[in-house]
Enzyme design. Structure first.
Site, PDB file in Angstrom:
ATOM      1  N   HIS A 193       5.282   3.683  -1.785  1.00 13.51           N
ATOM      2  CA  HIS A 193       6.576   4.363  -1.971  1.00 13.51           C
ATOM      3  C   HIS A 193       8.336   3.239  -1.511  1.00 13.51           C
ATOM      4  CE1 HIS A 193       4.640   5.357   2.104  1.00 13.51           C
ATOM      5  NE2 HIS A 193       6.191   4.523   2.441  1.00 13.51           N
TER       6      HIS A 193
ATOM      7  N   HIS B 240      11.526   3.376   0.058  1.00 10.39           N
ATOM      8  CA  HIS B 240      12.654   3.716   0.588  1.00 10.39           C
ATOM      9  C   HIS B 240      14.438   3.533   0.527  1.00 10.39           C
ATOM     10  CE1 HIS B 240       9.882   5.046   4.438  1.00 10.39           C
ATOM     11  NE2 HIS B 240      10.031   4.198   4.317  1.00 10.39           N
TER      12      HIS B 240
HETATM   13  P1  AMP Z   1       6.104   4.606   5.966  1.00 10.46           P
HETATM   14  O1  AMP Z   1       5.867   4.501   7.388  1.00 10.46           O
HETATM   15  O2  AMP Z   1       6.500   3.415   4.383  1.00 10.46           O
HETATM   16  O3  AMP Z   1       4.598   4.901   5.077  1.00 10.46           O
HETATM   17  O4  AMP Z   1       7.468   5.726   5.524  1.00 10.46           O
HETATM   18  C1  AMP Z   1       6.290   7.333   5.247  1.00 10.46           C
HETATM   19  C2  AMP Z   1       7.634   7.796   5.178  1.00 10.46           C
HETATM   20  O5  AMP Z   1       7.320   9.357   4.462  1.00 10.46           O
HETATM   21  C3  AMP Z   1       8.248   8.434   6.264  1.00 10.46           C
HETATM   22  O6  AMP Z   1      10.124   7.989   6.275  1.00 10.46           O
HETATM   23  C4  AMP Z   1       7.954   9.740   6.505  1.00 10.46           C
HETATM   24  O7  AMP Z   1       9.246  11.201   7.313  1.00 10.46           O
HETATM   25  C5  AMP Z   1       8.155  10.597   4.985  1.00 10.46           C
HETATM   26  N1  AMP Z   1       7.198  11.729   4.870  1.00 10.46           N
HETATM   27  C6  AMP Z   1       5.902  12.323   5.209  1.00 10.46           C
HETATM   28  N2  AMP Z   1       5.836  13.327   4.587  1.00 10.46           N
HETATM   29  C7  AMP Z   1       7.001  13.874   4.267  1.00 10.46           C
HETATM   30  C8  AMP Z   1       7.194  15.051   2.821  1.00 10.46           C
HETATM   31  N3  AMP Z   1       5.805  16.036   3.017  1.00 10.46           N
HETATM   32  N4  AMP Z   1       7.872  15.115   2.185  1.00 10.46           N
HETATM   33  C9  AMP Z   1       8.597  13.568   2.206  1.00 10.46           C
HETATM   34  N5  AMP Z   1       8.635  12.910   3.185  1.00 10.46           N
HETATM   35  C10 AMP Z   1       7.712  12.760   3.544  1.00 10.46           C
END
Ligand code: AMP
Ligand code: ZN
Length: 148
Positions: free
Chosen positions: A110, A112
């Site tokens: 993903h 951001h």
């Molecule tokens: P990372 O630390 O780069 O793996 O970021 C994972 C991101 O996914 C975090 O910013 C979380 O807030 C986001 N996240 C986790 N579960 C969900 C969800 N069900 N819907 C939207 N965002 C999510």
């Protein structure tokens, strides 16, 4: 057939929350979709409109498997412009973490896309651990959708 329509493109991890969001099994505030990628609001928003762009196929991170960034690059581009425009943001941060050592928590690639505002508190901090309430997420979701 595009270069992305190989059997690998169909790969889904049944335990992956982002695969479940892509398929619709889990709800999300979806703001963008094309043939290869989906974007939705991050539930732990660092700043207003913080969104995630993910490939439709399951790829753990940006350095795994075949070159994966190009297939979501058009979506990142579109979402960054969409958020700048609809939310009248003053800037954007892009971030993609690969591996636990980099702070990755969800192991489905993903990017951001984080809108930034000139008058926001804590301007220098990208990661704002305060998160967002459901009401705040619904409000920004409506604002992004309004211009659609
Ligand atoms: P990372 O630390 O780069 O793996 O970021 C994972 C991101 O996914 C975090 O910013 C979380 O807030 C986001 N996240 C986790 N579960 C969900 C969800 N069900 N819907 C939207 N965002 C999510
Ligand atoms: Zn996945």
């Amino acid at each position: 057939m595009t270069p992305f329509e190989t059997p690998e493109t169909q790969h889904v991890d049944p335990n992956c929350i982002f695969c479940k969001i892509v398929s619709g099994e889990l709800p999300s505030r979806r703001i963008y979709e094309d043939d290869r990628a989906v974007a939705f609001l991050d539930i732990g928003a660092w700043h207003r409109g913080h969104s995630l762009v993910v490939p439709k196929r399951h790829i753990p991170d940006v350095v795994s498997g075949t070159s994966s960034l190009p297939e979501i690059a058009p979506a990142v581009d579109a979402v960054a412009r969409l958020l700048m425009h609809r939310l009248a943001a003053d800037g954007i941060n892009l971030l993609s973490s690969a591996g636990q050592a980099a702070g990755q928590e969800v192991f489905h690639l993903h990017v951001h896309v984080v809108p930034r505002y000139a008058d926001e508190p804590g301007l220098r901090s990208l990661v704002n651990p305060g998160g967002a309430t459901d009401d705040e997420l619904d409000s920004v979701y409506r604002q992004i959708q309004a211009g659609a």
